[in-house]
Design a protein around this motif. Structure first.
Motif, short mmCIF file in Angstrom:
data_model
loop_
_atom_site.label_atom_id
_atom_site.label_comp_id
_atom_site.label_asym_id
_atom_site.label_seq_id
_atom_site.Cartn_x
_atom_site.Cartn_y
_atom_site.Cartn_z
N LEU A 138 32.92 29.44 41.77
CA LEU A 138 32.24 30.71 42.06
C LEU A 138 33.18 31.91 42.02
O LEU A 138 32.73 33.05 42.04
CB LEU A 138 31.56 30.63 43.43
N LEU A 139 34.46 31.65 42.00
CA LEU A 139 35.42 32.76 42.06
C LEU A 139 35.42 33.56 40.74
O LEU A 139 35.12 33.01 39.68
CB LEU A 139 36.84 32.23 42.32
N ALA A 140 35.79 34.81 40.88
CA ALA A 140 35.78 35.71 39.70
C ALA A 140 37.09 35.56 38.92
O ALA A 140 37.85 36.51 38.76
CB ALA A 140 35.58 37.15 40.15
N THR A 141 37.33 34.35 38.42
CA THR A 141 38.61 34.07 37.76
C THR A 141 38.75 34.75 36.40
O THR A 141 39.85 34.84 35.86
CB THR A 141 38.79 32.55 37.56
N SER A 142 37.63 35.23 35.85
CA SER A 142 37.72 35.84 34.51
C SER A 142 38.30 37.25 34.55
O SER A 142 38.61 37.83 33.51
CB SER A 142 36.33 35.87 33.86
N ILE A 143 38.47 37.78 35.74
CA ILE A 143 39.03 39.15 35.81
C ILE A 143 40.50 39.13 35.40
O ILE A 143 41.31 38.41 35.98
CB ILE A 143 38.88 39.74 37.25
N ASP A 144 40.81 39.94 34.40
CA ASP A 144 42.20 40.05 33.95
C ASP A 144 42.69 41.45 34.33
O ASP A 144 42.39 42.43 33.65
CB ASP A 144 42.26 39.84 32.43
N ALA A 145 43.43 41.49 35.42
CA ALA A 145 43.84 42.78 35.99
C ALA A 145 44.65 43.62 35.01
O ALA A 145 44.59 44.85 35.04
CB ALA A 145 44.62 42.56 37.26
N SER A 146 45.39 42.98 34.14
CA SER A 146 46.27 43.74 33.24
C SER A 146 45.48 44.39 32.09
O SER A 146 46.01 45.24 31.37
CB SER A 146 47.37 42.84 32.68
#
Lengths: 142, 304
Positions: B78-86
């Motif tokens: 369920l975590l938002a692991t697809s977020i790529d902060a860079s």
């Protein structure tokens, strides 16, 4: 010469590194002393000068509380605080739900089991409107 | 000569540190404190009303606490692991995702998945730096605490405290739109976790919690309202949140009255409310909320 420069550098950088690691020590101490079965949610730092007698405590903050959750309100005073911190909890209609100052006795902790979700008002002051410095911590009882 | 230089440096150092920390070290009381709004001022200023709304958002750890009480197992999927902060370039995206990852961090910490939280912390640090609030995020201490898994209380305290400080700083500095986005991110991710879990664990507690968000959502929309026409991104977010509000429209929240019961126990006061709130929500209404929340949240995290 080298020795003096090393000492100076240490004196310069160690406090800078340390200052980046912690927030207000009173908040840390109070939050970590609020018990092993609670989780920190929010701190309310209160610093007030001497006030005139009035019907309501001087500092108001809002905080949401949810049904079927038990919250712990912990009140701590700075070592040099003249007054003792107290609080009241009122619902959005202004109805008093809890107070830490009962019959002249100030309690350092309130455990509040919420049955009505909503916005609540937290009022803080020091007994007899004395000047003081303290913190109110809201934590969630696990 | 070296001794003289040492004294000069020492005096310089003393003056530097004395000035830098003057407000913290001063034992005299400062009134009014920035975090303490006297009642009379709080009532009359509209900015204070905005502050009130901003503070009126539940912490993501409350949802995690509820899930734990229901003995719902942790779900990494369920975590938002697809977020790529860079890859994020705008303050809008950075602030919103800062909120989303903050909720994930609370979820991870509450379930003591502290090893996994290091990756989330790295992303949070990048995002916080990206909107110039990295100074409030004690990344090294948090990373150390996460890795050691020794002091969960301190980890939770510092994580929560960092977010509280960032939020306050942004609002104090007139960057309320970023604070509103961060708060929205925290809320939508908490709502997403709750609504996803309810599909497998249809518990009344969780169901009521989702229904009660009607109150919070109204406040959130008030917080976003001043910025809805700022740009296309804000406009789209407001539209999505309005759509969710529509799904909540017919849910009823009623109240029964009663006086609180107070007893003294072990030197502390124990207060139990008898006044109660009740949520009336049909399965169909809940299903629509679940779908809409899912769509909004996935749209937000896929928009890298």
């Amino acid at each position: 010469m080298k020795k003096y420069l090393i000492i100076t550098a240490l004196m310069l950088f160690v406090p800078m590194l340390m200052s980046g690691q912690s927030s207000d020590p009173l908040i840390q101490k109070c939050a970590l002393n609020s018990g092993p079965n609670s989780t920190f949610l929010k701190d309310f730092r209160v610093q007030l000068g001497k006030g005139n007698s009035q019907p309501e405590l001087r500092v108001r903050q809002v905080f949401p509380l949810s049904k079927n959750m038990t919250y712990k309100f912990t009140l701590c005073n700075a070592d040099n605080s003249q007054g003792k911190l107290i609080m009241k909890l009122k619902d959005s209609d202004g109805s008093l739900q809890a107070t830490s100052y009962v019959s002249g006795k100030a309690y350092p902790e309130i455990n509040f089991t919420c049955k009505k979700t909503g916005t609540y008002n937290l009022y803080f002051d020091f007994i007899d409107f004395l000047p003081g410095s303290g913190v109110g911590i809201v934590s969630l009882v696990k | 000569m070296p001794a003289r230089l040492f004294i000069i440096l020492l005096v310089g150092l003393f003056l530097f540190t004395a000035c830098r920390n003057s407000s913290k070290k001063n034992s005299n009381f400062v009134f009014p404190d920035a975090d303490s709004v006297p009642v009379s001022e709080a009532e009359k200023l509209s900015d204070e009303a905005i502050d009130d709304i901003a503070r009126n958002m539940s912490s993501p750890v409350e949802i995690a606490n509820l899930l734990q009480r229901m003995k719902v197992p942790f779900s990494a999927g369920l975590l938002a692991t697809s977020i790529d902060a860079s890859r994020l370039s705008t303050s809008f995206d950075k602030s919103l995702k800062l909120g989303i990852l903050g909720a994930d961090l609370g979820y991870l910490n509450m379930y003591e998945k502290t090893g996994s939280s290091v990756d989330v912390l790295s992303s949070i640090k990048k995002l916080a730096d990206g909107v110039n609030v990295g100074q409030f995020f004690d990344f090294e201490t948090l990373k150390r605490l996460s890795r050691s898994r020794s002091d969960l209380d301190s980890l939770l305290l510092i994580s929560q405290d960092s977010y509280n400080k960032i939020d306050k700083y942004l609002r104090d500095k007139g960057r309320g739109q970023l604070s509103a986005l961060m708060i929205t991110g925290v809320w939508i991710e908490g709502q997403y976790l709750a609504t996803q879990m309810i599909k497998q664990h249809p518990d009344t507690l969780l169901r009521n919690r989702v229904g009660e968000q009607k109150i919070i959502l109204n406040d959130l929309l008030m917080l976003l309202a001043p910025y809805c026409n700022v740009n296309q991104q804000f406009s789209s977010l407001c539209q999505d949140m309005q759509d969710l509000k529509l799904k909540y429209r017919d849910i009823k929240i009623t109240f029964t009255v009663g006086d609180p019961v107070t007893v003294e126990k072990d030197g502390a006061l124990v207060v139990k409310q008898t006044e109660e709130s009740r949520v009336e929500m049909t399965d169909e209404q809940l299903a629509l909320i679940i779908v809409t929340t899912n769509n909004i949240r996935n749209k937000l995290i896929s928009n890298n």
